[in-house]
Design a protein around this motif. Structure first.
Motif, mmCIF file in Angstrom:
data_model
loop_
_atom_site.group_PDB
_atom_site.id
_atom_site.type_symbol
_atom_site.label_atom_id
_atom_site.label_comp_id
_atom_site.label_asym_id
_atom_site.label_seq_id
_atom_site.Cartn_x
_atom_site.Cartn_y
_atom_site.Cartn_z
ATOM 1 N N LEU A 64 38.342 97.976 -37.097
ATOM 2 C CA LEU A 64 38.234 97.645 -35.670
ATOM 3 C C LEU A 64 36.988 96.809 -35.384
ATOM 4 O O LEU A 64 37.027 95.876 -34.573
ATOM 5 C CB LEU A 64 38.219 98.925 -34.829
ATOM 6 N N THR A 65 35.893 97.133 -36.050
ATOM 7 C CA THR A 65 34.661 96.365 -35.872
ATOM 8 C C THR A 65 34.862 94.935 -36.331
ATOM 9 O O THR A 65 34.443 93.983 -35.656
ATOM 10 C CB THR A 65 33.497 97.019 -36.650
ATOM 11 N N SER A 66 35.516 94.768 -37.461
ATOM 12 C CA SER A 66 35.786 93.419 -37.970
ATOM 13 C C SER A 66 36.671 92.640 -37.002
ATOM 14 O O SER A 66 36.394 91.473 -36.688
ATOM 15 C CB SER A 66 36.465 93.521 -39.336
ATOM 16 N N ARG A 67 37.725 93.282 -36.509
ATOM 17 C CA ARG A 67 38.629 92.609 -35.569
ATOM 18 C C ARG A 67 37.917 92.280 -34.259
ATOM 19 O O ARG A 67 38.125 91.208 -33.684
ATOM 20 C CB ARG A 67 39.865 93.474 -35.329
ATOM 21 N N LEU A 68 37.078 93.190 -33.793
ATOM 22 C CA LEU A 68 36.324 92.956 -32.564
ATOM 23 C C LEU A 68 35.357 91.780 -32.736
ATOM 24 O O LEU A 68 35.247 90.920 -31.865
ATOM 25 C CB LEU A 68 35.555 94.210 -32.161
ATOM 26 N N THR A 69 34.695 91.727 -33.875
ATOM 27 C CA THR A 69 33.763 90.641 -34.144
ATOM 28 C C THR A 69 34.490 89.301 -34.184
ATOM 29 O O THR A 69 34.032 88.312 -33.603
ATOM 30 C CB THR A 69 33.033 90.888 -35.489
ATOM 31 N N THR A 70 35.635 89.267 -34.837
ATOM 32 C CA THR A 70 36.431 88.038 -34.909
ATOM 33 C C THR A 70 36.898 87.618 -33.520
ATOM 34 O O THR A 70 36.811 86.441 -33.148
ATOM 35 C CB THR A 70 37.645 88.243 -35.838
ATOM 36 N N THR A 71 37.375 88.578 -32.748
ATOM 37 C CA THR A 71 37.838 88.275 -31.391
ATOM 38 C C THR A 71 36.694 87.766 -30.523
ATOM 39 O O THR A 71 36.861 86.815 -29.748
ATOM 40 C CB THR A 71 38.476 89.534 -30.761
ATOM 41 N N HIS A 72 35.536 88.378 -30.662
ATOM 42 C CA HIS A 72 34.362 87.934 -29.883
ATOM 43 C C HIS A 72 33.971 86.513 -30.268
ATOM 44 O O HIS A 72 33.677 85.680 -29.406
ATOM 45 C CB HIS A 72 33.189 88.889 -30.105
ATOM 46 N N ARG A 73 34.002 86.218 -31.558
ATOM 47 C CA ARG A 73 33.678 84.873 -32.031
ATOM 48 C C ARG A 73 34.662 83.854 -31.449
ATOM 49 O O ARG A 73 34.280 82.784 -30.983
ATOM 50 C CB ARG A 73 33.703 84.844 -33.557
ATOM 51 N N ASP A 74 35.945 84.214 -31.449
ATOM 52 C CA ASP A 74 36.970 83.337 -30.871
ATOM 53 C C ASP A 74 36.748 83.143 -29.375
ATOM 54 O O ASP A 74 36.911 82.044 -28.842
ATOM 55 C CB ASP A 74 38.371 83.904 -31.107
ATOM 56 N N VAL B 184 33.891 83.316 -27.714
ATOM 57 C CA VAL B 184 32.728 82.452 -27.517
ATOM 58 C C VAL B 184 33.111 80.992 -27.752
ATOM 59 O O VAL B 184 32.748 80.106 -26.969
ATOM 60 C CB VAL B 184 31.556 82.877 -28.440
ATOM 61 N N ALA B 185 33.890 80.732 -28.801
ATOM 62 C CA ALA B 185 34.319 79.358 -29.087
ATOM 63 C C ALA B 185 35.216 78.827 -27.973
ATOM 64 O O ALA B 185 35.088 77.668 -27.558
ATOM 65 C CB ALA B 185 35.057 79.313 -30.427
ATOM 66 N N THR B 186 36.103 79.669 -27.463
ATOM 67 C CA THR B 186 37.006 79.250 -26.388
ATOM 68 C C THR B 186 36.227 78.955 -25.112
ATOM 69 O O THR B 186 36.499 77.966 -24.424
ATOM 70 C CB THR B 186 38.065 80.334 -26.129
ATOM 71 N N ARG B 187 35.252 79.783 -24.802
ATOM 72 C CA ARG B 187 34.415 79.536 -23.615
ATOM 73 C C ARG B 187 33.636 78.239 -23.757
ATOM 74 O O ARG B 187 33.509 77.481 -22.800
ATOM 75 C CB ARG B 187 33.464 80.702 -23.382
ATOM 76 N N SER B 188 33.125 78.000 -24.941
ATOM 77 C CA SER B 188 32.389 76.763 -25.189
ATOM 78 C C SER B 188 33.296 75.554 -24.993
ATOM 79 O O SER B 188 32.920 74.560 -24.363
ATOM 80 C CB SER B 188 31.815 76.782 -26.604
ATOM 81 N N GLU B 189 34.505 75.644 -25.541
ATOM 82 C CA GLU B 189 35.469 74.554 -25.393
ATOM 83 C C GLU B 189 35.831 74.347 -23.923
ATOM 84 O O GLU B 189 35.941 73.212 -23.449
ATOM 85 C CB GLU B 189 36.728 74.850 -26.204
ATOM 86 N N LEU B 190 35.991 75.443 -23.180
ATOM 87 C CA LEU B 190 36.305 75.351 -21.755
ATOM 88 C C LEU B 190 35.189 74.628 -20.999
ATOM 89 O O LEU B 190 35.464 73.764 -20.157
ATOM 90 C CB LEU B 190 36.520 76.754 -21.163
#
Length: 114
Positions: free
Chosen positions: A47-57, A59-65
């Motif tokens: 769950l920690t790994s999935r949460l970290t990956t989702t958070h990274r995604d 952040v990238a999506t917000r940056s792109e927005l």
């Protein structure tokens, strides 16, 4: 056998120790508890790994927005400038004269039947 004479249950003996079988139950319980902990720990790690990956995604999506919002602002400004230029061109004497000439030619062709 009644409960008073049943010796298969684990009960403290009169000397303060434990009856045979209690240690075996404790060992089995400890082994099961360790297995349960390992399963729970693996779940937490996943769950920690999935949460970290989702958070990274995220952040990238917000940056792109934010980049797209900036780009949109630039394009809107450019569009407004182009609209003003088109309006100025359409309002110019040369364009109005060309439009009038085009209408006159079309009218003349209708009269001539072409």
């Amino acid at each position: 056998m009644d409960a008073a004479t049943d010796t298969s249950e684990s009960r403290p003996d009169t000397a303060g120790g434990t009856a045979p079988g209690v240690e075996e139950i404790d060992r089995i319980s400890l082994a099961q508890a360790l297995q349960d902990f390992e399963v729970a720990n693996a779940r937490v790690m996943d769950l920690t790994s999935r949460l970290t990956t989702t958070h990274r995604d995220l952040v990238a999506t917000r940056s792109e927005l934010e980049k797209l919002k900036l780009r949109n602002g630039v394009l809107r400004k450019h569009n407004r400038r182009l609209q003003r230029e088109v309006k100025q061109l359409n309002d110019s004497r040369a364009v109005r004269s060309a439009q009038a000439a085009t209408r006159a030619v079309q009218k003349a062709r209708k009269k001539l039947g072409k």
